[in-house]
Design an enzyme around this catalytic site. Structure first.
Site, PDB file in Angstrom:
ATOM      1  N   HIS A 133      15.808  16.809  47.118  1.00  0.00           N
ATOM      2  CA  HIS A 133      15.756  17.563  48.381  1.00  0.00           C
ATOM      3  C   HIS A 133      17.068  17.513  49.177  1.00  0.00           C
ATOM      4  O   HIS A 133      17.066  17.338  50.396  1.00  0.00           O
ATOM      5  CB  HIS A 133      14.614  17.050  49.259  1.00  0.00           C
ATOM      6  CG  HIS A 133      13.242  17.327  48.694  1.00  0.00           C
ATOM      7  ND1 HIS A 133      12.982  18.355  47.828  1.00  0.00           N
ATOM      8  CD2 HIS A 133      12.039  16.701  48.890  1.00  0.00           C
ATOM      9  CE1 HIS A 133      11.686  18.354  47.517  1.00  0.00           C
ATOM     10  NE2 HIS A 133      11.093  17.366  48.144  1.00  0.00           N
ATOM     11  N   HIS A 207       8.852  22.506  53.457  1.00  0.00           N
ATOM     12  CA  HIS A 207       8.047  21.393  52.941  1.00  0.00           C
ATOM     13  C   HIS A 207       6.858  21.067  53.850  1.00  0.00           C
ATOM     14  O   HIS A 207       6.627  19.913  54.194  1.00  0.00           O
ATOM     15  CB  HIS A 207       8.949  20.165  52.768  1.00  0.00           C
ATOM     16  CG  HIS A 207       8.507  19.210  51.715  1.00  0.00           C
ATOM     17  ND1 HIS A 207       7.522  18.283  51.915  1.00  0.00           N
ATOM     18  CD2 HIS A 207       8.918  19.028  50.440  1.00  0.00           C
ATOM     19  CE1 HIS A 207       7.361  17.560  50.825  1.00  0.00           C
ATOM     20  NE2 HIS A 207       8.196  18.000  49.908  1.00  0.00           N
ATOM     21  N   ASP A 278       2.577  17.340  40.833  1.00  0.00           N
ATOM     22  CA  ASP A 278       3.905  17.298  41.438  1.00  0.00           C
ATOM     23  C   ASP A 278       4.830  18.037  40.476  1.00  0.00           C
ATOM     24  O   ASP A 278       5.753  17.467  39.915  1.00  0.00           O
ATOM     25  CB  ASP A 278       4.352  15.842  41.645  1.00  0.00           C
ATOM     26  CG  ASP A 278       5.554  15.731  42.580  1.00  0.00           C
ATOM     27  OD1 ASP A 278       6.130  16.781  42.920  1.00  0.00           O
ATOM     28  OD2 ASP A 278       5.918  14.593  42.941  1.00  0.00           O
ATOM     29  N   GLU A 343       5.947  24.564  47.671  1.00  0.00           N
ATOM     30  CA  GLU A 343       7.362  24.842  47.891  1.00  0.00           C
ATOM     31  C   GLU A 343       7.801  25.988  46.990  1.00  0.00           C
ATOM     32  O   GLU A 343       7.979  25.811  45.792  1.00  0.00           O
ATOM     33  CB  GLU A 343       8.180  23.583  47.592  1.00  0.00           C
ATOM     34  CG  GLU A 343       7.783  22.403  48.451  1.00  0.00           C
ATOM     35  CD  GLU A 343       8.005  21.089  47.721  1.00  0.00           C
ATOM     36  OE1 GLU A 343       9.155  20.663  47.586  1.00  0.00           O
ATOM     37  OE2 GLU A 343       7.008  20.487  47.277  1.00  0.00           O
TER      38      GLU A 343
HETATM   39  C1  BGC Z   1       8.364  16.174  45.498  1.00  0.00           C
HETATM   40  C2  BGC Z   1       7.714  14.819  45.397  1.00  0.00           C
HETATM   41  C3  BGC Z   1       8.223  13.996  46.531  1.00  0.00           C
HETATM   42  C4  BGC Z   1       7.874  14.665  47.821  1.00  0.00           C
HETATM   43  C5  BGC Z   1       8.444  13.937  48.984  1.00  0.00           C
HETATM   44  C6  BGC Z   1       7.937  16.772  46.785  1.00  0.00           C
HETATM   45  O1  BGC Z   1       8.493  18.027  46.922  1.00  0.00           O
HETATM   46  O2  BGC Z   1       8.045  16.991  44.417  1.00  0.00           O
HETATM   47  O3  BGC Z   1       7.988  14.223  44.181  1.00  0.00           O
HETATM   48  O4  BGC Z   1       7.705  12.717  46.508  1.00  0.00           O
HETATM   49  O5  BGC Z   1       8.372  15.968  47.839  1.00  0.00           O
HETATM   50  O6  BGC Z   1       7.591  13.897  50.019  1.00  0.00           O
END
Ligand code: BGC
Length: 378
Positions: A133, A207, A278, A343
């Site tokens: 991210h 997010h 995920d 997302e």
């Molecule tokens: C990811 C997860 C991560 C989370 C963080 C998600 O977008 O795919 O692996 O732990 O974001 O809060």
């Protein structure tokens, strides 16, 4: 007698006028700004967007975070359906990206490395050996310039940010603009634009963690539909292997609306790696036009959301790492799988997978992508 009639007539007139002014107030789209707190010696604000139906979206220019989003249940009751905090300080101190804009690159880049035009770039690693991210201080942790924007049928907030050459290891000065727009049809539109002066990977998203029960229980009863015949399997560090695997016959098949909890605990290597869902789904019929690709329905409240996007993928994260250690808004404890994140984005780790659609933005080009979340009930 005549006098009394006059009084009565005037009172009636006042009542009518009062009613008109209340209704007009309710029918307008409004945006209100208030101070949210201080970060790095600068003020962050909270903008409250309200539409004619009474839907409210609160956004702060710290991280472009959606702090509140209300949606109607089948009795017309609006309730906050996103996870987050009441104070800026809590977001700054410890947030698993609640409601935030994600960038420069949504999701992971393996070992924080990629090669572009023969040069190897090393990014900040903040998720074990990987980059996640946007790194240590991604777009979710910076202050954006904010400007309210209004039309006859929408109200919105324009956020801009200059991500400097070298930030978190990325090449090029990247000018980013994200516009959030709320319509009277209960749609929240997110429009992302970016330009650069050197080739760089870009993959922006939002997010928000949703819970259409209003956080009364986990999200396992939410029914999910994804227009995707394939998903991206990952390795044990959640990096895509490069395969585009058919969902047919797997717990990743959401081509018919299915409860998130229906198969989440079955014995499956991919679910083990993700500790649940995920993963990135490969959206069907990708042609860069904005179309309906996903919906979520919560049967007890009747709330649903439709997701329209021009993106090639959606990362669906079922809140597996929420473990009850966070007390969020109004002190509500966010237990395991209390939120689901959707997302819209290009595929994770694309710079290291030549078979994935490219995420490289070049000088002279404009990155542009739109996602709309539409809320309703049935
Ligand atoms: C990811 C997860 C991560 C989370 C963080 C998600 O977008 O795919 O692996 O732990 O974001 O809060």
């Amino acid at each position: 007698m005549k006098f009394l009639r006059w009084i009565l007539a005037i009172s009636l007139l006042c009542l009518v006028l009062l009613n008109i002014s209340c209704t007009t107030e309710h029918k307008t789209l409004t945006i209100k700004k208030e101070k949210f707190g201080m970060v790095d010696g600068k003020q962050a604000d909270l903008y409250t967007l309200t539409n004619a139906k009474g839907m409210v979206v609160k956004i702060t220019n710290y991280g472009g975070i959606i702090q509140t989003l209300t949606a109607p249940d089948r009795n017309g009751r609006y309730e906050d359906v996103v996870l987050g905090y009441d104070s800026l300080e809590q977001y700054v101190n410890n947030s698993p990206y609640f409601g935030a804009i994600i960038g420069r690159y949504g999701n992971r880049i393996a070992r924080g490395r990629f090669t572009l035009n023969g040069v190897e770039y090393k990014l900040a690693t903040n998720n074990g050996v990987n980059h996640l991210h946007g790194g240590i201080k991604g777009f979710d942790k910076v202050l954006w310039q904010a400007k309210p924007v209004k039309t006859d049928s929408t109200v919105g907030l324009e956020l801009t940010y200059l991500s400097k050459d070298g930030e978190e290891g990325y090449p090029g000065n990247l000018n980013v603009k994200v516009v959030y727009t709320l319509s009277n049809e209960n749609e929240l539109k997110m429009e992302y634009t970016a330009t650069t002066d050197k080739p760089t990977p870009v993959n922006l998203t939002n997010h928000s963690y949703f819970n259409f029960t209003g956080c009364k229980t986990d999200v396992l009863n939410h029914q999910l539909w994804i227009n995707a015949d394939r998903f991206l399997p990952v390795d044990s560090t959640l990096i895509p292997t490069g395969e585009l695997r058919p969902v047919e016959g797997t717990p990743f098949d959401f081509r018919q609306p299915t409860a998130i909890g229906a198969r989440i605990n079955v014995d499956d290597e991919q679910l083990k790696f993700g500790e649940g869902y995920d993963h990135c789904w490969v959206l069907n019929d990708w042609d860069r036009t904005v179309k309906l690709q996903l919906s979520v329905y919560e049967p007890t409240t009747g709330r649903f959301m439709e997701m329209f996007t021009d993106q090639s993928g959606v990362q669906f994260y079922s809140g597996n790492f929420l473990d009850g250690s966070i007390a969020g808004k109004k002190g509500i404890v966010y237990k395991h799988r209390y939120g689901l994140v959707l997302e819209t984005q290009h595929f994770p780790d694309s710079p290291n997978h030549p078979n994935f659609p490219s995420t490289i933005l070049k000088p002279g080009e404009t990155y542009h992508t739109v996602t709309v979340f539409k809320f309703g009930s049935k």
